[in-house]
Write an enzyme that holds these catalytic residues in place. Structure first.
Site, PDB file in Angstrom:
ATOM      1  CD  GLU A  55       4.624  -3.410 -71.785  1.00 13.21           C
ATOM      2  OE1 GLU A  55       5.234  -2.376 -71.459  1.00 13.21           O
ATOM      3  OE2 GLU A  55       4.994  -4.565 -71.452  1.00 13.21           O
ATOM      4  CB  THR A 164      11.568 -17.330 -31.806  1.00 15.63           C
ATOM      5  OG1 THR A 164      12.785 -17.313 -31.047  1.00 15.63           O
ATOM      6  CG2 THR A 164      11.134 -15.898 -32.091  1.00 15.63           C
ATOM      7  NE  ARG A 187      10.838 -20.745 -46.944  1.00 20.29           N
ATOM      8  CZ  ARG A 187      11.098 -21.926 -46.371  1.00 20.29           C
ATOM      9  NH1 ARG A 187      10.994 -23.037 -47.088  1.00 20.29           N
ATOM     10  NH2 ARG A 187      11.461 -21.977 -45.104  1.00 20.29           N
TER      11      ARG A 187
END
Length: 372
Positions: A55, A164, A187
């Site tokens: 603001e 993986t 990240r």
């Protein structure tokens, strides 16, 4: 209550908040727009902690044109002294005629009080415009304030057949450069990045933000600013040297009682340590929430990723899937001992899916565990 112009200007305020996802850290992401006679005369977004709120930024840009104008803001203006003065004071002083608020602040120090103070000053306040997209900017802030814990994302990269790494541990690189660039942005938008000692010893990752790969401007934060990087390490085996230890930014090793000599070597190397009775996701998240961390990104191997899922603390899964078939002599996506029945499988909701380079990016929210 709200017309097409209101929706247009609030959408612009939401876009402003999105642009600073990597800057706000413990503060909520907020955007603000000042409109005078249907023309935008000021736009602002939350700056790093201790600097101006959205603001104040928008009002400063608007200057004298804020007199009699309408302010659109994605979160209720604050009415208390924190690191900066209350935003309601600046709004009243600027002569704003009307304030349109997307979402009420859940913080007990603010909740409804900012609206009431503005109304008491004779300013028209209309609340509830585009609440859902505004609140989606701050899942971690809302979770921490209302539930006492941060919002947790587990990031995984795998092949088409769910591997993986090879059996040997080889995993660089399953995904392409575009996917890895997206991880850097994840990240940058996190308050803490968590990994395990197994990943640290096997790969020696830095786990920091490489700003040059993010397409984000770190200047307001300072070129060395980094999220808190945390290693879950029960026996304090983390070496005081290597990429993780030497990279700039705050570092924390969370361990269990016992290894005083090893802990001292970490302290000497400038690594903060934290002793917990048990190193669990729940215990760690409680500590991170007390530090003002809103969003946690877990980057870990199958064992720790599975432990996080089984803890019930994970809110979101982001899976990067590469167009590779790695065969059966591989490591799985997660290690989840005890999950032996389909009725106990996790229920996921697909929130988004897009191609990034040659890879696919899937984002899921974790809905529930199944029951027998």
């Amino acid at each position: 209550m709200f017309n097409q112009a209101d929706h247009h200007h609030m959408a612009r305020a939401i876009q402003a908040a999105k642009s600073v996802r990597h800057l706000t850290r413990e503060n909520p992401r907020v955007g603000a727009v000042v409109v005078q006679a249907d023309s935008v005369v000021g736009t602002g977004a939350t700056q790093p902690p201790g600097q101006s709120h959205a603001e104040v930024m928008a009002l400063g840009q608007a200057g004298e044109q804020a007199q009699g104008a309408t302010l659109y803001v994605t979160l209720e203006p604050c009415n208390h002294h924190g690191k900066t003065p209350p935003c309601v004071d600046a709004i009243i002083a600027a002569g704003i005629r009307r304030v349109v608020v997307a979402s009420i602040d859940p913080n007990p120090q603010v909740n409804q009080q900012g609206v009431q103070r503005l109304q008491a000053a004779g300013i028209q306040v209309d609340c509830g415009l585009m609440t859902a997209p505004a609140e989606s900017l701050n899942p971690g802030f809302i979770r921490r304030i209302q539930g006492g814990l941060p919002w947790v994302t587990v990031k995984l990269a795998c092949s088409l057949d769910g591997a993986t790494a090879m059996k040997s541990g080889e995993s660089k690189w399953i995904t392409g450069p575009e996917a890895r660039k997206d991880v850097q942005r994840m990240r940058a938008q996190s308050g803490a990045i968590v990994s395990g000692i197994g990943t640290l010893l096997a790969d020696d990752p830095s786990l920091n933000v490489r700003w040059t790969e993010c397409d984000l401007d770190p200047a307001p934060l300072g070129t060395q600013d980094q999220p808190l990087r945390v290693v879950m390490d029960r026996q304090a085996l983390t070496p005081p040297q290597g990429q993780w230890a030497s990279a700039a930014g705050p570092k924390l090793v969370v361990h269990e009682p016992g290894p005083e000599t090893k802990v001292n070597s970490l302290l000497t190397a400038g690594v903060e340590t934290l002793e917990l009775a048990r190193v669990t996701p729940e215990a760690l998240l409680t500590q991170l929430a007390q530090r003002g961390v809103n969003e946690v990104l877990v980057e870990a191997g199958p064992r720790l990723a599975g432990a996080w899922m089984q803890s019930g603390c994970v809110d979101r899964l982001v899976i990067f899937q590469a167009p590779l078939l790695m065969g059966s002599e591989t490591r799985p996506l997660m290690h989840t001992p005890g999950l032996t029945a389909l009725s106990k499988a996790w229920r996921l909701t697909l929130e988004s899916h897009r191609q990034i380079g040659v890879d696919q990016r899937f984002e899921y929210t974790v809905e529930s565990h199944g029951t027998e």
